[in-house]
Enzyme design. Structure first.
Site, PDB file in Angstrom:
ATOM      1  N   LYS A 106       0.832  -1.211   0.000  1.00  0.00           N
ATOM      2  CA  LYS A 106       0.000   0.000   0.000  1.00  0.00           C
ATOM      3  C   LYS A 106       0.866   1.261   0.000  1.00  0.00           C
ATOM      4  O   LYS A 106       0.691   2.162  -0.827  1.00  0.00           O
ATOM      5  CB  LYS A 106      -0.916   0.009   1.224  1.00  0.00           C
ATOM      6  CG  LYS A 106      -1.692   1.325   1.415  1.00  0.00           C
ATOM      7  CD  LYS A 106      -2.517   1.315   2.679  1.00  0.00           C
ATOM      8  CE  LYS A 106      -1.759   1.814   3.880  1.00  0.00           C
ATOM      9  NZ  LYS A 106      -1.945   3.255   4.132  1.00  0.00           N
ATOM     10  N   ASN A 107       1.800   1.331   0.940  1.00  0.00           N
ATOM     11  CA  ASN A 107       2.598   2.548   1.079  1.00  0.00           C
ATOM     12  C   ASN A 107       3.494   2.790  -0.123  1.00  0.00           C
ATOM     13  O   ASN A 107       3.801   3.938  -0.457  1.00  0.00           O
ATOM     14  CB  ASN A 107       3.429   2.493   2.364  1.00  0.00           C
ATOM     15  CG  ASN A 107       2.571   2.629   3.614  1.00  0.00           C
ATOM     16  OD1 ASN A 107       1.431   3.099   3.540  1.00  0.00           O
ATOM     17  ND2 ASN A 107       3.091   2.199   4.748  1.00  0.00           N
ATOM     18  N   CYS A 138      -5.056   8.514   9.418  1.00  0.00           N
ATOM     19  CA  CYS A 138      -5.247   7.975  10.756  1.00  0.00           C
ATOM     20  C   CYS A 138      -4.851   8.993  11.816  1.00  0.00           C
ATOM     21  O   CYS A 138      -3.884   9.742  11.660  1.00  0.00           O
ATOM     22  CB  CYS A 138      -4.401   6.716  10.954  1.00  0.00           C
ATOM     23  SG  CYS A 138      -5.039   5.260  10.123  1.00  0.00           S
ATOM     24  N   ARG A 143       2.333  14.356  12.863  1.00  0.00           N
ATOM     25  CA  ARG A 143       2.942  14.120  11.559  1.00  0.00           C
ATOM     26  C   ARG A 143       2.935  15.396  10.714  1.00  0.00           C
ATOM     27  O   ARG A 143       2.324  15.467   9.648  1.00  0.00           O
ATOM     28  CB  ARG A 143       2.220  12.983  10.832  1.00  0.00           C
ATOM     29  CG  ARG A 143       2.266  11.679  11.600  1.00  0.00           C
ATOM     30  CD  ARG A 143       1.999  10.485  10.742  1.00  0.00           C
ATOM     31  NE  ARG A 143       0.604  10.303  10.421  1.00  0.00           N
ATOM     32  CZ  ARG A 143       0.115   9.261   9.752  1.00  0.00           C
ATOM     33  NH1 ARG A 143       0.918   8.321   9.349  1.00  0.00           N
ATOM     34  NH2 ARG A 143      -1.171   9.146   9.513  1.00  0.00           N
ATOM     35  N   ASP A 169       4.426   0.342  12.125  1.00  0.00           N
ATOM     36  CA  ASP A 169       3.181  -0.199  11.576  1.00  0.00           C
ATOM     37  C   ASP A 169       2.927  -1.653  11.967  1.00  0.00           C
ATOM     38  O   ASP A 169       1.896  -2.222  11.599  1.00  0.00           O
ATOM     39  CB  ASP A 169       3.179  -0.074  10.043  1.00  0.00           C
ATOM     40  CG  ASP A 169       2.764   1.315   9.583  1.00  0.00           C
ATOM     41  OD1 ASP A 169       2.299   2.104  10.417  1.00  0.00           O
ATOM     42  OD2 ASP A 169       2.907   1.608   8.379  1.00  0.00           O
ATOM     43  N   ARG A 221      -8.558   0.338   4.293  1.00  0.00           N
ATOM     44  CA  ARG A 221      -7.521   1.231   3.764  1.00  0.00           C
ATOM     45  C   ARG A 221      -6.199   0.506   3.555  1.00  0.00           C
ATOM     46  O   ARG A 221      -5.371   0.963   2.769  1.00  0.00           O
ATOM     47  CB  ARG A 221      -7.304   2.425   4.713  1.00  0.00           C
ATOM     48  CG  ARG A 221      -8.492   3.371   4.808  1.00  0.00           C
ATOM     49  CD  ARG A 221      -8.162   4.583   5.668  1.00  0.00           C
ATOM     50  NE  ARG A 221      -6.856   5.101   5.303  1.00  0.00           N
ATOM     51  CZ  ARG A 221      -5.867   5.315   6.178  1.00  0.00           C
ATOM     52  NH1 ARG A 221      -6.036   5.063   7.453  1.00  0.00           N
ATOM     53  NH2 ARG A 221      -4.717   5.778   5.767  1.00  0.00           N
TER      54      ARG A 221
END
Length: 422
Positions: free
Chosen positions: A22-23, A118, A123, A308, A400
């Site tokens: 995903k990232n 999220c 961040r 993560d 997601r």
């Protein structure tokens, strides 16, 4: 609103295919903005975040098509109509900020809303802004939007980041590909997703070296061309499913997994009494003998233990023998899953950025609520090992970052189903 019902059902056995990252995919998609020619991604994960990035690129005028059941994404930015990324889309996902560098590099201007995603910490965008300003950009914040311009184009520079931010590294590297001269980015993040991005950019004609190390050098070129690139395996999905047999017992092979993606994580599992071995098709995971042992964890930038995977690792430690200490050094608000695990009978104490987990013999099924993407899957893992039924609500977070969770876990013997909401 949908929920997931999990019933503890003993050991898991079989194979789980691991999707593209995903990232990585969310970083690769904005790279299309750097060129007029088509960019095609294969091995793309089928996730709601990918749909959000698709909508964002289309709002800028890019053509984006989903092919082969969503596993191929064909993109073209030959006729962009806007350099403004609106709040209505950007607020849904943090990675939306990755259009800033490419738009600025190619068009000399960009207006990008501050991002969402999220709720696991501030961040801030300051590291992105500092890096782009080092390349000659002029950026100001007005009404929740970053207004960036580089009237004379971006220019290569030497820049050292205060923190090895993955997103900032990606934004700066993409911007530097079209800057005049050479950029040297120091204290760069080293994650596999960045290596994957650089490999794709190199296929597009970029001149980059040093990816995977803390210093990346980019020689700017006049233009980039089209390319086809395969998205790297998702190391977070890989690590998540590695924990399933660790928590439940049994033996599971993760198809497409590579040890190089999860070495520090696999080392912690080994210390806890979980065997991880490479096979011809991926990685095979099984407990060595009996109950796992408590191990301490400190989250760090790659190649350290991934933030993560912290929530999922906490789920494993809940039934480990002994007491473990998990220290979160990346995001300041990432223990929101702890109270939900406590509802299932876990013994967890949180003080600031540290969680102390004393293992219990057995968790008990309970209704719990997902607070973010990784927390949601940690609760499912806990439910797999708990006595009775666990209902995880607010699982839209899950969509997601994990495709076909129910199908993949059912395939190895888990008793799990998705309950459609009203």
């Amino acid at each position: 609103m949908d929920s997931i019902l999990v019933t503890g059902n003993g050991p898991l056995n079989g194979q789980i295919p691991i999707a593209g990252a995903k990232n990585a995919c969310l970083t690769l998609m904005p790279a299309t903005l750097l060129s007029e020619e088509p960019l095609t991604l294969t091995n793309a994960p089928r996730l709601s975040d990918i749909k959000t990035m698709t909508a964002l690129l289309q709002s800028l005028g890019a053509e984006v098509s989903s092919l082969q059941d969503g596993q191929v994404i064909a993109m073209s930015s030959h006729n962009l109509t806007s350099q403004t990324a609106d709040y209505d889309i950007v607020r849904k996902m943090r990675a939306s900020n990755l259009v800033l560098g490419p738009l600025l590099a190619r068009f000399g201007q960009a207006v990008v809303s501050l991002p969402g995603g999220c709720a696991i910490g501030a961040r801030p965008m300051d590291l992105h802004v500092e890096g782009l300003e080092a390349l000659g950009a002029e950026i100001e914040l007005k009404d929740g939007y970053l207004h960036a311009k580089a009237p004379g184009g971006l220019k290569g520079a030497v820049h050292e980041m205060r923190f090895a931010s993955v997103g900032a590294t990606e934004n700066i590297v993409m911007a530097a590909t079209l800057a005049k001269g050479t950029t040297v980015l120091k204290n760069a993040a080293r994650e596999p997703e960045i290596v994957d991005l650089v490999e794709c950019l190199r296929k597009m004609g970029a001149q980059i070296s040093g990816e995977g190390s803390s210093t990346i050098e980019i020689q700017g070129v006049d233009r980039l061309h089209g390319a086809t690139h395969q998205v790297v395996t998702d190391r977070i999905e890989l690590g998540t499913y590695m924990l399933a047999p660790a928590i439940c017992g049994g033996e599971v092979e993760l198809l497409g997994g590579r040890m190089a993606l999860v070495e520090s994580f696999a080392a912690k599992l080994d210390a806890a009494g979980v065997s991880v071995t490479e096979t011809q098709n991926g990685l095979k995971v099984a407990r060595k003998n009996g109950r796992v042992q408590a191990v301490d964890v400190v989250t760090e930038p790659f190649p350290g233990f991934p933030t993560d995977l912290q929530a999922q690792m906490m789920a494993l430690m809940c039934t480990a023998e002994g007491t473990s200490v998990l220290e979160e050094r990346i995001f300041e608000n990432r223990f929101m899953h702890a109270p939900e695990l406590v509802r299932m009978g876990a013994n967890i104490e949180v003080h600031g950025g540290t969680a102390t987990v004393t293992g219990v013999e057995t968790l008990k099924g309970a209704p719990v609520m997902a607070t973010d993407l990784r927390a949601s899957v940690s609760l499912i893992l806990a439910g797999l090992a708990a006595e009775g039924e666990t209902t995880v609500s607010r699982v839209y977070h899950l969509d997601r970052g994990y495709e076909h969770v129910v199908r993949k876990l059912e395939g190895v013997g888990a008793k799990i189903e998705r309950i459609k909401g009203e």
